[in-house]
Motif scaffolding. Sequence first.
Motif, PDB file in Angstrom:
ATOM      1  N   ALA A   1       0.858  -1.182   0.000  1.00 12.72           N
ATOM      2  CA  ALA A   1       0.000   0.000   0.000  1.00 12.72           C
ATOM      3  C   ALA A   1       0.895   1.233   0.000  1.00 12.72           C
ATOM      4  O   ALA A   1       1.709   1.418   0.895  1.00 12.72           O
ATOM      5  N   CYS A   2       0.761   2.048  -1.023  1.00 11.71           N
ATOM      6  CA  CYS A   2       1.639   3.204  -1.202  1.00 11.71           C
ATOM      7  C   CYS A   2       0.839   4.494  -1.087  1.00 11.71           C
ATOM      8  O   CYS A   2      -0.235   4.626  -1.683  1.00 11.71           O
ATOM      9  N   GLY A   3       1.358   5.428  -0.337  1.00 11.99           N
ATOM     10  CA  GLY A   3       0.710   6.721  -0.185  1.00 11.99           C
ATOM     11  C   GLY A   3       1.740   7.803  -0.003  1.00 11.99           C
ATOM     12  O   GLY A   3       2.943   7.557   0.018  1.00 11.99           O
ATOM     13  N   GLY A   4       1.269   9.030   0.120  1.00 10.33           N
ATOM     14  CA  GLY A   4       2.156  10.164   0.292  1.00 10.33           C
ATOM     15  C   GLY A   4       2.040  11.132  -0.869  1.00 10.33           C
ATOM     16  O   GLY A   4       1.681  10.761  -1.989  1.00 10.33           O
ATOM     17  N   GLY A   5       2.380  12.383  -0.595  1.00  6.27           N
ATOM     18  CA  GLY A   5       2.190  13.437  -1.575  1.00  6.27           C
ATOM     19  C   GLY A   5       2.989  13.281  -2.840  1.00  6.27           C
ATOM     20  O   GLY A   5       2.584  13.769  -3.901  1.00  6.27           O
ATOM     21  N   LEU A   6       4.136  12.593  -2.786  1.00  4.45           N
ATOM     22  CA  LEU A   6       4.962  12.457  -3.983  1.00  4.45           C
ATOM     23  C   LEU A   6       4.231  11.694  -5.081  1.00  4.45           C
ATOM     24  O   LEU A   6       4.408  11.967  -6.269  1.00  4.45           O
ATOM     25  N   LEU A   7       3.382  10.742  -4.689  1.00  2.89           N
ATOM     26  CA  LEU A   7       2.693   9.920  -5.677  1.00  2.89           C
ATOM     27  C   LEU A   7       1.597  10.686  -6.410  1.00  2.89           C
ATOM     28  O   LEU A   7       1.068  10.202  -7.417  1.00  2.89           O
ATOM     29  N   ALA A   8       1.264  11.870  -5.930  1.00  7.47           N
ATOM     30  CA  ALA A   8       0.261  12.678  -6.621  1.00  7.47           C
ATOM     31  C   ALA A   8       0.738  13.112  -8.002  1.00  7.47           C
ATOM     32  O   ALA A   8      -0.071  13.563  -8.821  1.00  7.47           O
ATOM     33  N   ALA A   9       2.030  12.956  -8.279  1.00  8.52           N
ATOM     34  CA  ALA A   9       2.555  13.297  -9.603  1.00  8.52           C
ATOM     35  C   ALA A   9       1.949  12.424 -10.687  1.00  8.52           C
ATOM     36  O   ALA A   9       1.950  12.794 -11.866  1.00  8.52           O
ATOM     37  N   GLY A  10       1.462  11.239 -10.312  1.00  2.92           N
ATOM     38  CA  GLY A  10       0.812  10.378 -11.280  1.00  2.92           C
ATOM     39  C   GLY A  10       1.782   9.493 -12.045  1.00  2.92           C
ATOM     40  O   GLY A  10       2.837   9.105 -11.533  1.00  2.92           O
ATOM     41  N   ALA A  11       1.435   9.221 -13.313  1.00  2.00           N
ATOM     42  CA  ALA A  11       2.116   8.186 -14.073  1.00  2.00           C
ATOM     43  C   ALA A  11       3.601   8.449 -14.265  1.00  2.00           C
ATOM     44  O   ALA A  11       4.385   7.494 -14.393  1.00  2.00           O
ATOM     45  N   VAL A  12       4.021   9.724 -14.280  1.00  2.00           N
ATOM     46  CA  VAL A  12       5.430  10.004 -14.478  1.00  2.00           C
ATOM     47  C   VAL A  12       6.280   9.345 -13.396  1.00  2.00           C
ATOM     48  O   VAL A  12       7.436   8.957 -13.650  1.00  2.00           O
ATOM     49  N   LEU A  13       5.720   9.172 -12.196  1.00  3.61           N
ATOM     50  CA  LEU A  13       6.417   8.467 -11.120  1.00  3.61           C
ATOM     51  C   LEU A  13       5.877   7.066 -10.912  1.00  3.61           C
ATOM     52  O   LEU A  13       6.659   6.124 -10.704  1.00  3.61           O
ATOM     53  N   THR A  14       4.566   6.901 -10.945  1.00  4.18           N
ATOM     54  CA  THR A  14       3.999   5.596 -10.612  1.00  4.18           C
ATOM     55  C   THR A  14       4.320   4.531 -11.655  1.00  4.18           C
ATOM     56  O   THR A  14       4.435   3.350 -11.308  1.00  4.18           O
ATOM     57  N   ASP A  15       4.470   4.910 -12.912  1.00  2.00           N
ATOM     58  CA  ASP A  15       4.827   3.904 -13.923  1.00  2.00           C
ATOM     59  C   ASP A  15       6.206   3.299 -13.651  1.00  2.00           C
ATOM     60  O   ASP A  15       6.338   2.063 -13.598  1.00  2.00           O
ATOM     61  N   PRO A  16       7.260   4.104 -13.476  1.00  4.54           N
ATOM     62  CA  PRO A  16       8.550   3.484 -13.133  1.00  4.54           C
ATOM     63  C   PRO A  16       8.544   2.824 -11.759  1.00  4.54           C
ATOM     64  O   PRO A  16       9.247   1.821 -11.550  1.00  4.54           O
ATOM     65  N   LEU A  17       7.740   3.345 -10.831  1.00  4.00           N
ATOM     66  CA  LEU A  17       7.653   2.694  -9.520  1.00  4.00           C
ATOM     67  C   LEU A  17       7.021   1.317  -9.648  1.00  4.00           C
ATOM     68  O   LEU A  17       7.502   0.346  -9.040  1.00  4.00           O
ATOM     69  N   ASP A  18       5.958   1.215 -10.432  1.00  3.35           N
ATOM     70  CA  ASP A  18       5.315  -0.089 -10.622  1.00  3.35           C
ATOM     71  C   ASP A  18       6.283  -1.090 -11.240  1.00  3.35           C
ATOM     72  O   ASP A  18       6.320  -2.262 -10.846  1.00  3.35           O
ATOM     73  N   ALA A  19       7.079  -0.634 -12.199  1.00  6.68           N
ATOM     74  CA  ALA A  19       8.049  -1.533 -12.828  1.00  6.68           C
ATOM     75  C   ALA A  19       9.123  -1.961 -11.839  1.00  6.68           C
ATOM     76  O   ALA A  19       9.518  -3.140 -11.800  1.00  6.68           O
ATOM     77  N   ALA A  20       9.592  -1.014 -11.021  1.00  8.14           N
ATOM     78  CA  ALA A  20      10.628  -1.341 -10.040  1.00  8.14           C
ATOM     79  C   ALA A  20      10.082  -2.276  -8.969  1.00  8.14           C
ATOM     80  O   ALA A  20      10.788  -3.192  -8.501  1.00  8.14           O
ATOM     81  N   LEU A  21       8.840  -2.083  -8.559  1.00  6.65           N
ATOM     82  CA  LEU A  21       8.227  -2.991  -7.586  1.00  6.65           C
ATOM     83  C   LEU A  21       8.038  -4.384  -8.186  1.00  6.65           C
ATOM     84  O   LEU A  21       8.306  -5.398  -7.527  1.00  6.65           O
ATOM     85  N   ALA A  22       7.573  -4.443  -9.425  1.00 11.21           N
ATOM     86  CA  ALA A  22       7.347  -5.741 -10.068  1.00 11.21           C
ATOM     87  C   ALA A  22       8.641  -6.535 -10.166  1.00 11.21           C
ATOM     88  O   ALA A  22       8.637  -7.769 -10.023  1.00 11.21           O
ATOM     89  N   ALA A  23       9.758  -5.843 -10.400  1.00  9.48           N
ATOM     90  CA  ALA A  23      11.046  -6.531 -10.460  1.00  9.48           C
ATOM     91  C   ALA A  23      11.426  -7.152  -9.126  1.00  9.48           C
ATOM     92  O   ALA A  23      12.268  -8.053  -9.069  1.00  9.48           O
ATOM     93  N   ARG A  24      10.779  -6.700  -8.056  1.00 10.33           N
ATOM     94  CA  ARG A  24      11.038  -7.220  -6.710  1.00 10.33           C
ATOM     95  C   ARG A  24       9.853  -8.037  -6.187  1.00 10.33           C
ATOM     96  O   ARG A  24       9.738  -8.275  -4.994  1.00 10.33           O
ATOM     97  N   ARG A  25       8.995  -8.476  -7.082  1.00 12.29           N
ATOM     98  CA  ARG A  25       7.819  -9.277  -6.749  1.00 12.29           C
ATOM     99  C   ARG A  25       6.895  -8.548  -5.780  1.00 12.29           C
ATOM    100  O   ARG A  25       6.383  -9.124  -4.812  1.00 12.29           O
ATOM    101  N   LEU A  26       6.667  -7.283  -6.057  1.00  9.34           N
ATOM    102  CA  LEU A  26       5.749  -6.467  -5.279  1.00  9.34           C
ATOM    103  C   LEU A  26       4.777  -5.777  -6.223  1.00  9.34           C
ATOM    104  O   LEU A  26       5.096  -5.527  -7.389  1.00  9.34           O
ATOM    105  N   THR A  27       3.595  -5.458  -5.710  1.00 11.09           N
ATOM    106  CA  THR A  27       2.571  -4.775  -6.503  1.00 11.09           C
ATOM    107  C   THR A  27       2.032  -3.601  -5.710  1.00 11.09           C
ATOM    108  O   THR A  27       1.641  -3.753  -4.547  1.00 11.09           O
ATOM    109  N   ARG A  28       1.992  -2.433  -6.342  1.00  7.58           N
ATOM    110  CA  ARG A  28       1.479  -1.237  -5.672  1.00  7.58           C
ATOM    111  C   ARG A  28      -0.044  -1.290  -5.594  1.00  7.58           C
ATOM    112  O   ARG A  28      -0.729  -1.571  -6.578  1.00  7.58           O
ATOM    113  N   THR A  29      -0.581  -0.997  -4.407  1.00  6.68           N
ATOM    114  CA  THR A  29      -2.020  -0.899  -4.225  1.00  6.68           C
ATOM    115  C   THR A  29      -2.337   0.425  -3.533  1.00  6.68           C
ATOM    116  O   THR A  29      -1.500   0.997  -2.840  1.00  6.68           O
TER     117      THR A  29
END
Length: 336
Positions: free
Chosen positions: A275-303
Motif C-alpha cells: 500500500a503506497c501513499g504520500g504526496g509524492l505519488l500525486a505526480a501520477g504516471a510520471v512516477l507511478t509507472d517506473p515505480l510499478d516496474a521497479a516494484l514488479a522486479a522485486r515481486r511487489l505490486t502497488r495498491t
Amino acid sequence: MTRLLLLDLGKTGCRAALAEPGGAVVARAEGPGSGGLADRDGVARALAAVDAVLGTLAAPGPAGELRPVAVAAGLAGLATAPGRGAAFAAGLYDRLGADLRVLLTSDMTTWHAGALGGAPGVVLAAGTGTVALAVGPDGATARVDGWGPLLGDDGSGHALGRAGLAAALRAHDGRPGGSPGLLARARDRYGDPDRLPARVHGADNPARAVAAFARDVLAAAADGLPEAVALVARAADDLATTAAAARDRLAPATTGDRTGDRTGDPAGGPDRPVACGGGLLAAGAVLTDPLDAALAARRLTRTAPLGDALDGARLLLEDPTVPHHALLVPLPAVAP
C-alpha cells in the motif's frame, strides 16, 4: 453519548474525528501539527495541537457532547521517544477524564493499520521523506528508512528535489553532468542560483524548501527532459528497494495476509501488495509507472491504501485482533 476520539498527530498537521462505536463519523477537524513528540517541548506542543482540534470539534455541538469514552492516537515522534507517551496520556486524562481509555502508538502504525485494513503487510509512505513499514501477523515489525533528509529518505521528495538542484547547479557551474533544463526551472522557482543557499538555509523548513523542487523535476520528466527522466527512475528504484527491504527483514512467513497465505519465498513466490501513499505519488504516471516496474522486479505490486491513519486508530479501538496492538506504547495505570 458514547464517542470514540481518533487522532492523527503529525509533524505538520493534526487531524481528529469523533465516531460512534461501530457507526458513523460524526465530526472531523484539522489543525497544525506539533513538530514531533521527540522534539523539545514535544509533549506540550502535541497537547496544544490536540487542544486546537478539540476546540473545533466541540464548537458545533452542545456542551459535553465531545467527551469520549476512548481515544486512539497515532503520534509522530513517539517511536523515537516512547517514554513521553505517559506524559501525553496524562494530558488527555486531564482534559477528557481519568476514566478515558487511551491507546497510543506511532502515526506510522495507525497509517499502516488503516492502509491495509488491519492486515499484516507492507506500506510505503513517500512525501518529503520516505519510510516503509512491514507488520507481521504477530505484530513483528520492520521499519526501513525514515532516517530524515541528512541520513536517508531515499527516493523521497527531498531526495529528488536535491538531486534535481544538484544537476541544475552543475550546469550553472559549467561542470559535467549538469542539466540546463533543470537550471532554467530552478531559476523560475528560486531566482538567482547564487542566492539559492541563502533561500534554502534561511527557510523555516529547509528540507521542505528543497523538496519543493521535486515538482519541477517531475514536470520536466513528464515533458521528456532526459536528465529528469533518469532522476525520477532512480527515485522510483529507491522507493521500491525500501519497500522490498521492509518485506525481506521480516521472515517470509510473517508477510502473508490474514487468511493464512504463507506460501513461498518473497523473492520467488507470488507478488505481494504494497500500500503506497504520500504526496509524492500525486505526480501520477510520471512516477507511478517506473515505480510499478521497479516494484514488479522485486515481486511487489502497488495498491492504493484502503484507509488512512484515522481509520487505523479506529481499528485499534474496535478490533482487538489486529496485529498492531503489539505496537501500542504501554501506559501506567491511572489511579481511580
